[in-house]
Scaffold this motif. Structure first.
Motif, short mmCIF file in Angstrom:
data_model
loop_
_atom_site.label_atom_id
_atom_site.label_comp_id
_atom_site.label_asym_id
_atom_site.label_seq_id
_atom_site.Cartn_x
_atom_site.Cartn_y
_atom_site.Cartn_z
N ARG A 1 0.85 -1.19 0.00
CA ARG A 1 0.00 0.00 0.00
C ARG A 1 0.90 1.25 0.00
N PRO A 2 0.45 2.31 -0.65
CA PRO A 2 1.29 3.53 -0.72
C PRO A 2 1.56 4.12 0.66
N GLU A 3 0.58 4.08 1.54
CA GLU A 3 0.81 4.72 2.85
C GLU A 3 1.87 4.01 3.67
N LYS A 4 2.19 2.76 3.30
CA LYS A 4 3.21 2.03 4.04
C LYS A 4 4.62 2.51 3.71
N LEU A 5 4.80 3.21 2.58
CA LEU A 5 6.13 3.67 2.16
C LEU A 5 6.69 4.73 3.09
N GLU A 6 5.84 5.34 3.92
CA GLU A 6 6.32 6.37 4.85
C GLU A 6 7.29 5.78 5.88
N GLY A 7 7.12 4.48 6.21
CA GLY A 7 8.00 3.86 7.22
C GLY A 7 9.20 3.18 6.60
N LEU A 8 9.53 3.47 5.34
CA LEU A 8 10.64 2.79 4.68
C LEU A 8 11.97 3.12 5.34
N GLY A 9 12.15 4.35 5.78
CA GLY A 9 13.41 4.73 6.42
C GLY A 9 13.63 3.97 7.73
N GLN A 10 12.55 3.83 8.47
CA GLN A 10 12.69 3.11 9.74
C GLN A 10 13.09 1.66 9.49
N TYR A 11 12.47 1.02 8.48
CA TYR A 11 12.83 -0.36 8.16
C TYR A 11 14.26 -0.47 7.71
N ARG A 12 14.75 0.52 6.91
CA ARG A 12 16.11 0.46 6.39
C ARG A 12 17.12 0.54 7.52
N SER A 13 16.90 1.46 8.45
CA SER A 13 17.86 1.63 9.56
C SER A 13 17.85 0.39 10.47
N ARG A 14 16.69 -0.19 10.70
CA ARG A 14 16.61 -1.38 11.57
C ARG A 14 17.32 -2.57 10.93
N GLU A 15 17.16 -2.75 9.61
CA GLU A 15 17.81 -3.86 8.93
C GLU A 15 19.31 -3.66 8.86
N THR A 16 19.73 -2.39 8.75
CA THR A 16 21.18 -2.09 8.72
C THR A 16 21.81 -2.48 10.04
N GLN A 17 21.14 -2.17 11.15
CA GLN A 17 21.66 -2.52 12.48
C GLN A 17 21.72 -4.04 12.66
N ARG A 18 20.71 -4.72 12.19
CA ARG A 18 20.69 -6.19 12.36
C ARG A 18 21.79 -6.84 11.56
N ASN A 19 22.04 -6.34 10.32
CA ASN A 19 23.12 -6.90 9.50
C ASN A 19 24.47 -6.68 10.16
N SER A 20 24.64 -5.56 10.78
CA SER A 20 25.92 -5.27 11.44
C SER A 20 26.13 -6.23 12.61
N SER A 21 25.05 -6.50 13.34
CA SER A 21 25.15 -7.42 14.48
C SER A 21 25.49 -8.83 14.00
N ILE A 22 24.86 -9.26 12.93
CA ILE A 22 25.11 -10.61 12.42
C ILE A 22 26.54 -10.73 11.94
N GLN A 23 27.05 -9.73 11.24
CA GLN A 23 28.42 -9.78 10.72
C GLN A 23 29.44 -9.85 11.84
N SER A 24 29.17 -9.09 12.93
CA SER A 24 30.13 -9.11 14.05
C SER A 24 30.14 -10.50 14.71
N ARG A 25 28.98 -11.15 14.85
CA ARG A 25 28.95 -12.48 15.45
C ARG A 25 29.62 -13.51 14.57
#
Length: 739
Positions: A28-52
C-alpha cells in the motif's frame, strides 16, 4: 563466484526472500512512509550478524591452530618410541641364549619347593602309625573328641597329599598313599560304631550321661561341615567322602526307636495280650517323647528338629506296626482294641495330646494312624466277628427258649399277668450292647453294626418261626406235649410285640433309627405264624362240633353252638394273657375262623330243605346261632361292625326269601356285600334251599357273570377260604354187588 557457487545461490535466495517480504509489507502507498525506519533497523541487524560471524570464525581458527600444534608434537613422540622399541628388540635378541639357563633354574626351583614340602610333613608322616595307635587308645577310653581331632588331622594330611598328587596327575602314587594311611578306615569304623551305639541309646543317655551324647553330636557336626566344604569346592573329593553322618544319625535313631517297641511277631494277638501291648506302647511313647522334648532337644542343634523327627518316627512306626498286627486273624476284642486305640486313645490327652507334650508335639499334620481304607476294612472284619458271635449267642438263646416250651410249668408273667419269657430282653440287650460298644469308635462302625444287628434279628425271627413250627408238629403228634403249649404261644406273641416296640430304639441316634421294611415284615410273619398255630389249636377243638351241623337234630334245637361258645370262651380267657393289641387281633381272627367254619359246614351238602317248614326252621336256627355267637364276641370286646358273622345273617335272608323269582336280586346284594363269593358257593347255598329250579339257578348265575366284583383293599375275605365239595357225577349203572 566460480570457486563459491553456494554463495551465489545463497545470495539469490536472500534477494528473493527480501523481495517477497518487501512486497508483502509495502503493498500500500501509505506504508512507504515507514521505509526509512525499516532500512535503519535492517542495517543494524546486518551489522550485528556480521560481528557475530567474525567472532565465531576467529574462535574456530584458533582451535584449528592449537590442534595442528598437538599433532606435530605427537608425531615427534611416536618417532622417539619407535626408536626405543627397535633398540630393545636388538637387546632381547642378544640375550636369548641366557634364557635357556633360566628354564633349568625354574625346574630346580619347583623341585626344591616340593622337597621342602615333603621335608616339612616328614615328621607327621613318620608319626602316622603312632598317631593311629594313640587314637585307637583314645577310642577305647571313650575320649571321642580327642580321638576325632587326631583322626581329622590324619585325614587332612592324607587328603592334602592326595590332592597334590591329583593336581599333578600322579594317580599311580595315590594307591601307595592310601595303603600307607589304611589304618584310617579302621579308626573311622571304630569311631562310627561307638557313635551309633551312643545314638542308639540316646534316650537313656540324655537322662543318665548327656555329655556322651552331646560329644557324639559335636563330632557329627564337625564331619558335616567337612563334607559341606569339600562338596562346595568340588575340585577333589577324598575317598570316603561325603560321610553323611547326619543322615546316618537320623537312620540309627529311627531304627533304635522302631526296634525297641515294634515287633509284630512277638505280639499276642488275643484281646488281653494285645491290650497289655498297646498299654505298654502308650506308656513308653509318652515317656520317651517327654525325654526328647525336655532333654534331648537341649543336646542337639535346633536345625536337627529332633522332636519332630522322633514324633514322625513314632507315628510312622505305629502305622506300620498296626498294619502288621492286622494281618493276623484277630478276634473281635482285638479288632475293637486296635480301632479304639488308633482312633480314640492315640489323639487323646492320655497319649499324643498329653499336656506335657503340647504344643510342641503335633501329629495332626502327619495324617491318620490308620488310613480311611484300612479303618473301613478293619471295621468290616470287626462286624464279621461280631456277627459270628451274635449268631452263636442267638442260637443258644433260641435253644434255651425251645427247651422252656416243653417245661411242666407255665411261662413267666409280668406285673400285669401277661405271659412272657426272657427272650426279648436277652436279644435286645445283646443287640443294643454291641451297637453301644461300636458307637465308642466311629459313627460308621456303629451304623455297620446296627445294620448287621437288624439283619441278624431278621434271620433269628426266621429260625424262631421254624422252631414254632417244629413245636407245633410235636404237639400235633401228642396234644399233651408241650403241656402248656397255648400259654407259651401266647408268651411268644407278647415277646414278638416287645421286640417290635424295642427295635426302633436300638440306634442311640434318633435321626438314624430307620428300620428296614423286611424286618417289620419278619416280625409280622412271626406274629401271624404264632396266631396261626393258636387258631389251629382252636380249630381242632371246634371241628368235632362243626362236623355235627347242619343236621335234623341241630334244626330241632341242640346245644351245639352253646358248646362252641364254651370252647371259644375258654380260649378267650387264655387270650386275655396277651397284651391288648394282640388280644383284639386274636378275637377278630377267632371270630373269622368260627364264621368261616360255620359257613363251611353249611356248604358241605349234608342237608337240603325239603319243605317250607324246614327252611323256616333253618332260618330260625341260623338267627339263634349267629345271635348267640355275636353276643359272645361282643361280650369279649369285639365290636359287631368288625365281625364276619354278619355273613350268616345275610345268608339267613337269602334262605328265608319266599319267592324264588326274587333270588337274583337278593343274590346280587349278597355278592355286592361279599365280593369273594364264587358261583360254586352260590350254587351250593341255592341247593340248601331245596326249591330253586334250574331256570332260576341259571338266571342267578348269569346275573353274577354280568356283575363281576372287585375286592376292596380293606375287605376281609371269608368265602375265598371255603372249599365247596365237588358235585357227584351221575353213575350210569345200577348200584349192586360185583359178581
Amino acid at each position: 563466484d566460480e570457486e563459491w557457487p553456494e554463495a551465489e545461490k545463497a545470495e539469490k535466495l536472500a534477494r528473493g526472500a527480501a523481495l517477497k517480504w518487501a512486497s508483502g509489507v509495502f503493498y500500500r502507498p501509505e506504508k512507504l512512509e515507514g521505509l526509512g525506519q525499516y532500512r535503519s533497523r535492517e542495517t543494524q541487524r546486518n551489522s550485528s550478524i556480521q560481528s557475530r560471524l567474525k567472532s565465531t570464525v576467529q574462535s574456530y581458527l584458533e582451535g584449528v591452530g592449537a590442534g595442528l600444534e598437538q599433532l606435530r608434537s605427537a608425531a615427534q613422540e611416536v618417532q622417539s618410541v619407535c626408536q626405543d622399541l627397535g633398540a630393545a628388540r636388538w637387546a632381547l635378541l642378544d640375550s636369548a641364549d641366557h634364557f635357556q639357563g633360566l628354564q633349568q633354574m625354574r625346574a630346580l626351583m619347583a623341585e626344591h619347593v616340593q622337597l621342602a614340602s615333603v621335608v616339612q610333613v616328614l615328621p607327621q608322616l613318620f608319626s602316622v602309625q603312632e598317631v593311629f595307635s594313640h587314637t585307637l587308645q583314645l577310642l577305647h577310653g571313650q575320649h571321642l573328641l580327642e580321638a576325632h581331632a587326631e583322626l581329622m588331622m590324619m585325614e587332612h594330611l592324607r587328603d592334602d597329599i592326595l590332592s597334590q598328587l591329583h593336581l599333578r596327575g600322579l594317580s599311580s602314587a595315590q594307591t601307595t598313599v592310601l595303603s600307607y594311611f589304611g589304618g584310617l578306615q579302621e579308626l573311622n569304623e571304630s569311631l562310627a560304631k561307638q557313635l551309633w551305639d551312643i545314638v542308639g541309646n540316646s534316650l537313656r543317655l540324655v537322662c543318665e550321661d548327656p555329655v556322651l551324647f552331646v560329644t557324639a553330636v559335636r563330632i557329627i557336626e564337625r564331619e558335616e561341615k567337612i563334607d559341606d566344604t569339600l562338596l562346595l569346592e568340588a575340585t577333589f573329593l577324598p575317598p570316603g567322602r561325603p560321610k553323611s553322618w547326619k543322615q546316618k544319625f537320623y537312620q540309627v535313631l529311627r531304627e533304635a526307636i522302631t526296634g525297641a517297641h515294634f515287633h509284630a511277631t512277638g505280639v499276642d494277638a488275643e484281646g488281653p495280650g494285645l491290650a497289655r501291648h498297646l498299654a505298654t506302647l502308650q506308656k513308653n511313647i509318652v515317656s520317651e517323647l517327654r525325654v526328647v522334648k525336655d532333654l534331648m532337644v537341649q543336646c542337639v542343634p535346633a536345625h536337627y528338629n529332633i522332636l519332630s523327627i522322633c514324633t514322625t518316627t513314632y507315628h510312622q512306626a505305629l502305622t506300620s506296626h498296626l498294619q502288621d498286627i492286622l494281618q493276623e486273624d484277630l478276634d473281635k476284642q482285638a479288632l475293637f482294641l486296635l480301632l479304639e486305640w488308633a482312633l480314640r486313645v492315640y489323639h487323646s490327652p492320655e497319649m499324643m495330646g498329653h499336656p506335657d507334650l503340647l504344643p510342641e508335639v503335633d501329629v495332626s499334620a502327619l495324617g491318620p494312624l490308620m488310613s480311611p481304607e484300612l479303618v473301613d476294612q478293619t471295621e468290616r472284619k470287626y462286624v464279621v466277628k461280631v456277627k459270628a458271635s451274635m449268631l452263636e449267642w442267638l442260637q443258644r438263646t433260641l435253644e434255651v427258649e425251645f427247651k422252656e416250651w416243653f417245661r411242666e410249668e407255665e411261662p413267666e408273667t409280668d406285673h400285669q399277668g401277661f405271659f412272657q419269657s426272657a427272650l426279648p430282653v436277652i436279644v435286645m440287650q445283646m443287640l443294643s450292647e454291641n451297637i453301644r460298644v461300636a458307637s465308642l469308635i466311629t459313627d460308621s462302625l456303629q451304623q455297620k453294626v446296627y445294620t448287621m444287628a437288624l439283619e441278624e434279628l431278621e434271620a433269628f425271627l426266621g429260625r424262631l418261626r421254624e422252631a414254632l413250627v417244629q413245636c407245633g408238629k410235636e404237639h400235633q403228634k401228642d396234644r399233651t406235649v408241650p403241656k402248656y403249649y397255648i400259654s407259651y404261644l401266647l408268651a411268644m406273641l407278647n415277646n414278638n410285640l416287645a421286640l417290635s416296640s424295642s427295635v426302633s430304639s436300638l440306634h442311640p441316634n434318633i435321626a438314624c433309627r430307620e428300620v428296614p421294611a423286611s424286618l417289620w415284615a419278619a416280625l409280622d410273619r412271626t406274629q401271624k405264624k404264632t396266631c396261626q398255630l393258636l387258631l389251629e389249636e382252636l380249630l381242632l377243638d371246634l371241628q368235632p362240633l362243626c362236623l355235627q351241623l347242619p343236621s335234623r337234630k341241630w334244626l330241632s334245637g341242640s346245644q351245639l353252638v352253646s358248646s362252641m361258645c364254651e370252647v371259644i370262651d375258654k380260649y378267650a380267657k387264655d387270650f386275655s394273657r396277651v397284651r391288648k393289641p394282640i388280644f383284639k387281633l386274636l378275637l377278630a381272627e377267632s371270630e373269622l375262623l368260627v364264621a368261616s367254619q360255620y359257613l363251611r359246614a353249611l356248604m358241605q351238602k349234608k342237608m337240603v330243605c325239603k319243605s317250607t317248614e324246614e327252611r323256616g326252621q333253618l332260618c330260625d336256627r341260623l338267627l339263634q346261632d349267629a345271635t348267640q355267637l355275636r353276643e359272645l364276641f361282643c361280650g369279649l370286646g369285639l365290636d359287631g361292625s368288625q365281625q364276619s358273622l354278619e355273613a350268616v345273617f345275610a345268608l339267613r335272608e337269602l334262605i328265608s326269601l319266599k319267592d324264588p323269582a326274587l333270588l337274583s336280586l337278593e343274590v346280587l346284594g349278597f355278592v355286592t356285600k361279599y365280593p369273594d363269593i364264587s358261583d360254586e358257593h352260590i350254587s351250593t347255598l341255592l341247593d340248601l334251599r331245596g326249591d330253586v329250579s334250574k331256570e332260576v339257578r341259571h338266571v342267578v348265575l348269569e346275573m353274577m357273570a354280568q356283575h363281576p366284583q372287585v375286592l376292596p383293599d380293606s375287605y376281609r375275605p371269608i368265602f375265598s377260604t371255603i372249599l365247596v365239595p365237588a358235585p357227584e357225577l351221575p353213575f350210569c349203572l345200577r348200584k349192586g354187588k360185583c359178581a
